[in-house]
Design a protein around this motif. Structure first.
Motif, PDB file in Angstrom:
ATOM      1  N   ILE A 254       0.839  -1.194   0.000  1.00 51.35           N
ATOM      2  CA  ILE A 254       0.000   0.000   0.000  1.00 51.35           C
ATOM      3  C   ILE A 254       0.878   1.250   0.000  1.00 51.35           C
ATOM      4  CG2 ILE A 254      -1.644   1.319   1.406  1.00 51.35           C
ATOM      5  CD1 ILE A 254      -2.699  -1.524   2.288  1.00 51.35           C
ATOM      6  N   GLY A 255       1.935   1.229   0.803  1.00 49.74           N
ATOM      7  CA  GLY A 255       2.869   2.354   0.834  1.00 49.74           C
ATOM      8  C   GLY A 255       3.579   2.535  -0.489  1.00 49.74           C
ATOM      9  N   PHE A 256       3.928   1.427  -1.155  1.00 47.93           N
ATOM     10  CA  PHE A 256       4.580   1.511  -2.462  1.00 47.93           C
ATOM     11  C   PHE A 256       3.685   2.229  -3.464  1.00 47.93           C
ATOM     12  CE2 PHE A 256       4.978  -0.319  -6.746  1.00 47.93           C
ATOM     13  CZ  PHE A 256       6.275   0.071  -7.051  1.00 47.93           C
ATOM     14  N   PHE A 257       2.416   1.829  -3.543  1.00 44.24           N
ATOM     15  CA  PHE A 257       1.511   2.458  -4.502  1.00 44.24           C
ATOM     16  C   PHE A 257       1.217   3.908  -4.129  1.00 44.24           C
ATOM     17  CE2 PHE A 257       0.345  -1.982  -5.660  1.00 44.24           C
ATOM     18  CZ  PHE A 257       0.629  -1.885  -7.005  1.00 44.24           C
ATOM     19  N   SER A 258       1.168   4.189  -2.843  1.00 49.08           N
ATOM     20  CA  SER A 258       1.003   5.567  -2.412  1.00 49.08           C
ATOM     21  C   SER A 258       2.153   6.439  -2.924  1.00 49.08           C
ATOM     22  CB  SER A 258       0.948   5.623  -0.874  1.00 49.08           C
ATOM     23  OG  SER A 258       0.940   6.952  -0.419  1.00 49.08           O
ATOM     24  N   GLY A 259       3.364   5.922  -2.823  1.00 48.56           N
ATOM     25  CA  GLY A 259       4.525   6.644  -3.322  1.00 48.56           C
ATOM     26  C   GLY A 259       4.491   6.818  -4.824  1.00 48.56           C
ATOM     27  N   ARG A 260       4.039   5.794  -5.547  1.00 46.06           N
ATOM     28  CA  ARG A 260       3.941   5.887  -7.006  1.00 46.06           C
ATOM     29  C   ARG A 260       2.925   6.947  -7.425  1.00 46.06           C
ATOM     30  NH1 ARG A 260       6.791   4.564 -11.100  1.00 46.06           N
ATOM     31  NH2 ARG A 260       5.167   3.525 -12.306  1.00 46.06           N
ATOM     32  N   LEU A 261       1.810   7.015  -6.709  1.00 50.97           N
ATOM     33  CA  LEU A 261       0.808   8.033  -7.022  1.00 50.97           C
ATOM     34  C   LEU A 261       1.359   9.434  -6.774  1.00 50.97           C
ATOM     35  CD1 LEU A 261      -2.443   6.419  -5.583  1.00 50.97           C
ATOM     36  CD2 LEU A 261      -1.988   6.954  -7.987  1.00 50.97           C
ATOM     37  N   HIS A 262       2.059   9.595  -5.664  1.00 48.49           N
ATOM     38  CA  HIS A 262       2.631  10.908  -5.351  1.00 48.49           C
ATOM     39  C   HIS A 262       3.649  11.321  -6.409  1.00 48.49           C
ATOM     40  CE1 HIS A 262       5.435  13.666  -3.142  1.00 48.49           C
ATOM     41  NE2 HIS A 262       4.273  14.216  -2.841  1.00 48.49           N
ATOM     42  N   ALA A 263       4.493  10.378  -6.813  1.00 50.02           N
ATOM     43  CA  ALA A 263       5.503  10.678  -7.832  1.00 50.02           C
ATOM     44  C   ALA A 263       4.860  11.045  -9.166  1.00 50.02           C
ATOM     45  CB  ALA A 263       6.431   9.474  -8.010  1.00 50.02           C
ATOM     46  N   GLY A 288      -8.748   2.143  -1.027  1.00 52.68           N
ATOM     47  CA  GLY A 288      -9.132   2.832   0.211  1.00 52.68           C
ATOM     48  C   GLY A 288      -7.979   2.913   1.190  1.00 52.68           C
ATOM     49  N   ASP A 289      -7.200   1.827   1.310  1.00 54.91           N
ATOM     50  CA  ASP A 289      -6.026   1.828   2.181  1.00 54.91           C
ATOM     51  C   ASP A 289      -4.935   2.746   1.634  1.00 54.91           C
ATOM     52  OD1 ASP A 289      -6.829  -0.346   4.095  1.00 54.91           O
ATOM     53  OD2 ASP A 289      -6.933  -1.457   2.225  1.00 54.91           O
ATOM     54  N   ILE A 290      -4.757   2.720   0.314  1.00 52.09           N
ATOM     55  CA  ILE A 290      -3.756   3.585  -0.312  1.00 52.09           C
ATOM     56  C   ILE A 290      -4.083   5.045  -0.034  1.00 52.09           C
ATOM     57  CG2 ILE A 290      -2.838   4.353  -2.547  1.00 52.09           C
ATOM     58  CD1 ILE A 290      -3.279   1.421  -3.516  1.00 52.09           C
ATOM     59  N   LYS A 291      -5.365   5.393  -0.121  1.00 49.51           N
ATOM     60  CA  LYS A 291      -5.786   6.764   0.195  1.00 49.51           C
ATOM     61  C   LYS A 291      -5.374   7.169   1.612  1.00 49.51           C
ATOM     62  CE  LYS A 291      -9.965   8.003  -0.370  1.00 49.51           C
ATOM     63  NZ  LYS A 291     -11.429   8.043  -0.434  1.00 49.51           N
ATOM     64  N   SER A 292      -5.614   6.288   2.570  1.00 51.10           N
ATOM     65  CA  SER A 292      -5.310   6.604   3.968  1.00 51.10           C
ATOM     66  C   SER A 292      -3.820   6.830   4.175  1.00 51.10           C
ATOM     67  CB  SER A 292      -5.805   5.474   4.878  1.00 51.10           C
ATOM     68  OG  SER A 292      -7.203   5.319   4.775  1.00 51.10           O
ATOM     69  N   VAL A 293      -2.996   5.931   3.602  1.00 45.46           N
ATOM     70  CA  VAL A 293      -1.549   6.074   3.727  1.00 45.46           C
ATOM     71  C   VAL A 293      -1.074   7.328   3.018  1.00 45.46           C
ATOM     72  CG1 VAL A 293       0.667   5.042   3.055  1.00 45.46           C
ATOM     73  CG2 VAL A 293      -1.130   3.608   4.046  1.00 45.46           C
ATOM     74  N   TYR A 298       1.623  12.418   3.049  1.00 48.87           N
ATOM     75  CA  TYR A 298       1.856  13.661   2.291  1.00 48.87           C
ATOM     76  C   TYR A 298       1.037  14.847   2.780  1.00 48.87           C
ATOM     77  CZ  TYR A 298       4.107  10.220  -0.646  1.00 48.87           C
ATOM     78  OH  TYR A 298       4.907   9.199  -1.096  1.00 48.87           O
ATOM     79  N   GLY A 299       0.212  14.634   3.813  1.00 46.76           N
ATOM     80  CA  GLY A 299      -0.452  15.754   4.463  1.00 46.76           C
ATOM     81  C   GLY A 299      -1.694  16.278   3.776  1.00 46.76           C
ATOM     82  N   LYS A 300      -2.029  15.743   2.614  1.00 50.68           N
ATOM     83  CA  LYS A 300      -3.243  16.127   1.894  1.00 50.68           C
ATOM     84  C   LYS A 300      -3.874  14.870   1.328  1.00 50.68           C
ATOM     85  CE  LYS A 300      -3.095  19.501  -1.033  1.00 50.68           C
ATOM     86  NZ  LYS A 300      -2.623  20.338  -2.171  1.00 50.68           N
ATOM     87  N   GLU A 303      -7.673  12.729  -3.006  1.00 45.40           N
ATOM     88  CA  GLU A 303      -8.665  13.473  -3.785  1.00 45.40           C
ATOM     89  C   GLU A 303      -8.199  14.891  -4.081  1.00 45.40           C
ATOM     90  OE1 GLU A 303     -11.369  10.654  -1.333  1.00 45.40           O
ATOM     91  OE2 GLU A 303      -9.392  11.587  -1.154  1.00 45.40           O
ATOM     92  N   SER A 304      -7.625  15.553  -3.082  1.00 48.50           N
ATOM     93  CA  SER A 304      -7.194  16.944  -3.291  1.00 48.50           C
ATOM     94  C   SER A 304      -6.042  17.025  -4.276  1.00 48.50           C
ATOM     95  CB  SER A 304      -6.824  17.602  -1.959  1.00 48.50           C
ATOM     96  OG  SER A 304      -5.673  16.988  -1.390  1.00 48.50           O
ATOM     97  N   TRP A 305      -5.130  16.038  -4.230  1.00 46.77           N
ATOM     98  CA  TRP A 305      -4.028  16.012  -5.195  1.00 46.77           C
ATOM     99  C   TRP A 305      -4.574  15.804  -6.601  1.00 46.77           C
ATOM    100  CZ3 TRP A 305       1.417  16.191  -5.314  1.00 46.77           C
ATOM    101  CH2 TRP A 305       2.027  16.494  -4.085  1.00 46.77           C
ATOM    102  N   ILE A 306      -5.493  14.861  -6.766  1.00 44.42           N
ATOM    103  CA  ILE A 306      -6.069  14.596  -8.084  1.00 44.42           C
ATOM    104  C   ILE A 306      -6.822  15.828  -8.589  1.00 44.42           C
ATOM    105  CG2 ILE A 306      -7.857  13.264  -9.291  1.00 44.42           C
ATOM    106  CD1 ILE A 306      -6.982  10.841  -7.593  1.00 44.42           C
ATOM    107  N   ALA A 307      -7.597  16.458  -7.709  1.00 44.13           N
ATOM    108  CA  ALA A 307      -8.355  17.646  -8.102  1.00 44.13           C
ATOM    109  C   ALA A 307      -7.430  18.772  -8.554  1.00 44.13           C
ATOM    110  CB  ALA A 307      -9.227  18.121  -6.941  1.00 44.13           C
ATOM    111  N   GLY A 308      -6.259  18.863  -7.940  1.00 47.02           N
ATOM    112  CA  GLY A 308      -5.324  19.918  -8.301  1.00 47.02           C
ATOM    113  C   GLY A 308      -4.506  19.621  -9.545  1.00 47.02           C
TER     114      GLY A 308
END
Length: 328
Positions: A254-263, A288-293, A298-300, A303-308
């Protein structure tokens, strides 16, 4: 991030099969949409981002049976750009979707190793074998041969080995073996791990994730270093990124995919293909878990990252996928 003992948990999807479900009614809605002079993207998004993949495929089947045309072909004539890319991904069974993503990464002008890493390093043996079968079905060539022909060196060997499904997937941890493996790694020293026949290379390909997690924990206890420290020193380039991806998945997929989304979204520009691939492919597994991590890290909110980073109906489709939760 220090390792903890492996502890599997139930994951949280964001897309769930809807009940009650009426494939004929949904197909009728989409037929009306494709016949209108003005495109109704809202209805397309509402139907297809709120049904499970089996339901989406049933809708496509009913659409063709009652209206005489393939649903995707009719939709492609009405929508385009990244909204089309999201809808096409939603309407493709996951093994075929992953096979297409790997194929496109391989045949690109410059091979996109990051896509190969993301897919092959995060799936089970069964998942990889299923993708390999879909790959040959779609392209008439084996995934293993295409990886050999389009990658090189240690990265090619690792990719082919992963493709062959050599990993032991028994979740029972052999603590004595983990301590023995960690001791061997510690005694040899990280600088020698990159040797082709090294013990590190053997265990990274063949051991289960729970077993690797225990081995890395034992190594950390012996050396005082996170396992990523010697990996950073011993490897470079694509092979280093691939091995670090495996390590990160051992720690937390879950953390790996969270990092990939952020990158994919940080900095100037957005890697839309990566964003779409992860959001769609994980939506019925653990998004859902990826969203939480993601939000904790990343502090936001995601959804807010995607919207931006996105706009228009493309943004609406992604947000609908990311924000969908069951009523219970």
């Amino acid at each position: 991030m220090s390792l903890k003992r492996y502890c599997p948990h139930k994951t949280q999807a964001t897309i769930h099969p809807v009940e009650p479900f009426d494939a004929i009614a949904d197909a009728g809605i989409l037929c009306e949409v494709t016949r209108r002079s003005n495109v109704d993207e809202k209805s397309i998004i509402e139907v297809l981002t709120n049904r499970g993949i089996i339901q989406r495929l049933e809708i496509a089947k009913m659409y063709r049976a009652y209206h005489g045309h393939p649903l995707l072909s009719d939709l492609k004539s009405r929508i385009s750009g990244n909204l089309w890319n999201v809808i096409a991904a939603l309407m493709t069974p996951l093994p075929h979707y992953y096979a297409k993503e790997i194929h496109d990464a391989i045949v690109a002008r410059a091979t996109d190793e990051d896509v190969i890493i993301e897919i092959l390093c995060t799936l089970s043996n069964y998942g990889v074998v299923t993708i390999a079968e879909s790959y040959e079905e779609l392209y008439g060539k084996t995934l293993e041969n295409d990886l050999r022909d389009n990658t090189s060196g240690a990265f090619a060997k690792l990719s082919v080995a992963l493709c062959q499904g050599k990993r032991n997937e028994n979740h029972v941890i052999d603590h004595a073996q983990a301590k023995s493996d960690a001791q061997k790694l510690f005694e040899v020293g990280g600088k020698l791990w990159s040797a082709e026949d090294s013990h590190f290379n053997q265990i990274i390909i063949t051991h289960s994730y729970p077993q690797l997690a225990q081995t890395f924990l034992e190594y950390e206890n012996m050396s005082g270093d996170d396992i990523e420290v010697p990996i950073e020193k011993a490897f470079s380039g694509n092979i280093k990124r691939a091995i670090l991806a495996i390590v990160k998945c051992v720690k937390s997929k879950i953390g790996f995919f969270s990092g990939r989304l952020h990158a994919a979204m940080q900095g100037i520009g957005t890697n839309d293909r990566t964003l779409i691939r992860i959001v769609v492919s994980r939506s019925e597994i653990d998004l859902g878990d990826i969203k939480s991590v993601f939000e904790r890290r990343y502090g936001k909110s995601l959804e807010s990252w995607i919207a931006g980073d996105t706009s228009g109906d493309y943004k609406k489709a992604l947000l609908s996928i990311v924000s969908t939760y069951p009523d219970y």
